[in-house]
Scaffold this active site. Structure first.
Site, short mmCIF file in Angstrom:
data_model
loop_
_atom_site.label_atom_id
_atom_site.label_comp_id
_atom_site.label_asym_id
_atom_site.label_seq_id
_atom_site.Cartn_x
_atom_site.Cartn_y
_atom_site.Cartn_z
N ASP A 1 0.87 -1.15 0.00
CA ASP A 1 0.00 0.00 0.00
C ASP A 1 0.93 1.24 0.00
OD1 ASP A 1 -2.50 1.48 0.55
OD2 ASP A 1 -1.56 1.84 2.49
N ASP B 1 0.00 5.11 0.74
CA ASP B 1 -0.24 6.05 1.82
C ASP B 1 -0.31 5.32 3.16
OD1 ASP B 1 -1.21 8.23 3.39
OD2 ASP B 1 -3.26 7.60 2.97
#
Ligand code: B16
Ligand code: MG
Length: 209
Positions: free
Chosen positions: A8, A10
Site C-alpha cells: 500500500d 499512503d
C-alpha cells in the site's frame, strides 16, 4: 514460498495521510461540516468518492452528484498542491533500504494503492524505479475492501495471490487482502487489527517474515 510483495502507498511507503487530512479539512470547513482527525482515520485506504461520503455524513444540506464531483476536484487540487512539497526526503532510509534488500533477494515488488495520485507521489519521492509494478486507483472500479487493486498487482507481477504478501496500514486493506487469499501484513493502525496475519511495527521487519 512468498515470491512477491505488494505495498500500500499512503501509510506504508510514505505519509500522505496528513496531506489528505489537511485538504479534506479545508473542504469541510468551507462547507461548515464538522471534521476532525478521528473521523479522518476512517478515510484510510478508502477511495476519494467514499471519503467524501463519510465527510458528508455530518452535513445538514444534501449534495447533488455534480456538487460532489466539484468538491472532490477541489479537494484533489488542494491535495496535489500539498504533494508538491514532497521530495525524496519524505521516504525514510528504512523504507528505501528495505525495498533495495527485497529486490536483491529477488522478490517481485508492486504498489497496490487506492490513490489516483500514486504515480505522481512515486515520482516526487524518486521511488518509481523501486517497483516492478504499479496497481493504483486509476485501474480499478471497486475500492478496498474489494481486493481488485491487489489482484491487478499480482497479475502485473505474474504471481498467484497466495504467493504474495500485502502490506497495509488500513483495516479495509487487510480485509481486501484476506478476501482474495493474499498473505496480509498489518503496520501502523492495521497492526492492532486481529484480521492481519502478520503484524509489524517497522517496514524492515518484513525481511524476517
Ligand atoms: P486519491 P492508499 C488511499 O491511499 C488513501 O489512504 C485514502 O485516504 C485516499 O482517499 C485514497 O488513497 C484515494 O486517494 O484521492 O489520491 O485518489 O492507502 O490506498 O495508498
Ligand atoms: Mg494506506
Amino acid at each position: 514460498n512468498i515470491k512477491g510483495i505488494i505495498f500500500d502507498l499512503d501509510g506504508v511507503i510514505c505519509s500522505t495521510d496528513e496531506y489528505h487530512y489537511q485538504a479534506w479539512k479545508s473542504i469541510a470547513d468551507e462547507e461548515g461540516i464538522y471534521f476532525d482527525r478521528n473521523i479522518n482515520e476512517r478515510l484510510r485506504g478508502v477511495s476519494r468518492a467514499e471519503s467524501l461520503e463519510i465527510i458528508l455524513e455530518r452535513a445538514t444540506a444534501s449534495y447533488s452528484p455534480e456538487q460532489k464531483a466539484a468538491l472532490m476536484e477541489k479537494k484533489n487540487n488542494i491535495y496535489r498542491e500539498l504533494l508538491k512539497n514532497m521530495g525524496p526526503r519524505d521516504v525514510t532510509e528504512e523504507v528505501r533500504s528495505t525495498l533495495r534488500k527485497l529486490r536483491e533477494k529477488g522478490y517481485g515488488l508492486s504498489i497496490g494503492s487506492s490513490s489516483k495520485n500514486t504515480r505522481f507521489i512515486l515520482e516526487r519521492t524518486g521511488l518509481t524505479d523501486a517497483f516492478d509494478g504499479i496497481s493504483d486507483g486509476n485501474m480499478i472500479s471497486r475500492s478496498k475492501p474489494d481486493p481488485e487493486v491487489f489482484i491487478k498487482a499480482a497479475g502485473i507481477l505474474g504471481l498467484k495471490n497466495d504467493d504474495c504478501l500485502v502490506i497495509e496500514d488500513a483495516v479495509s486493506g487487510i480485509d481486501a487482502a484476506n478476501a482474495a487469499g493474499f498473505h496480509s501484513v498489518g503496520i501502523g493502525p492495521a497492526a492492532e487489527y486481529e484480521g492481519a496475519e502478520f503484524k509489524i511495527q517497522n517496514l524492515s521487519e518484513i525481511l524476517d517474515i
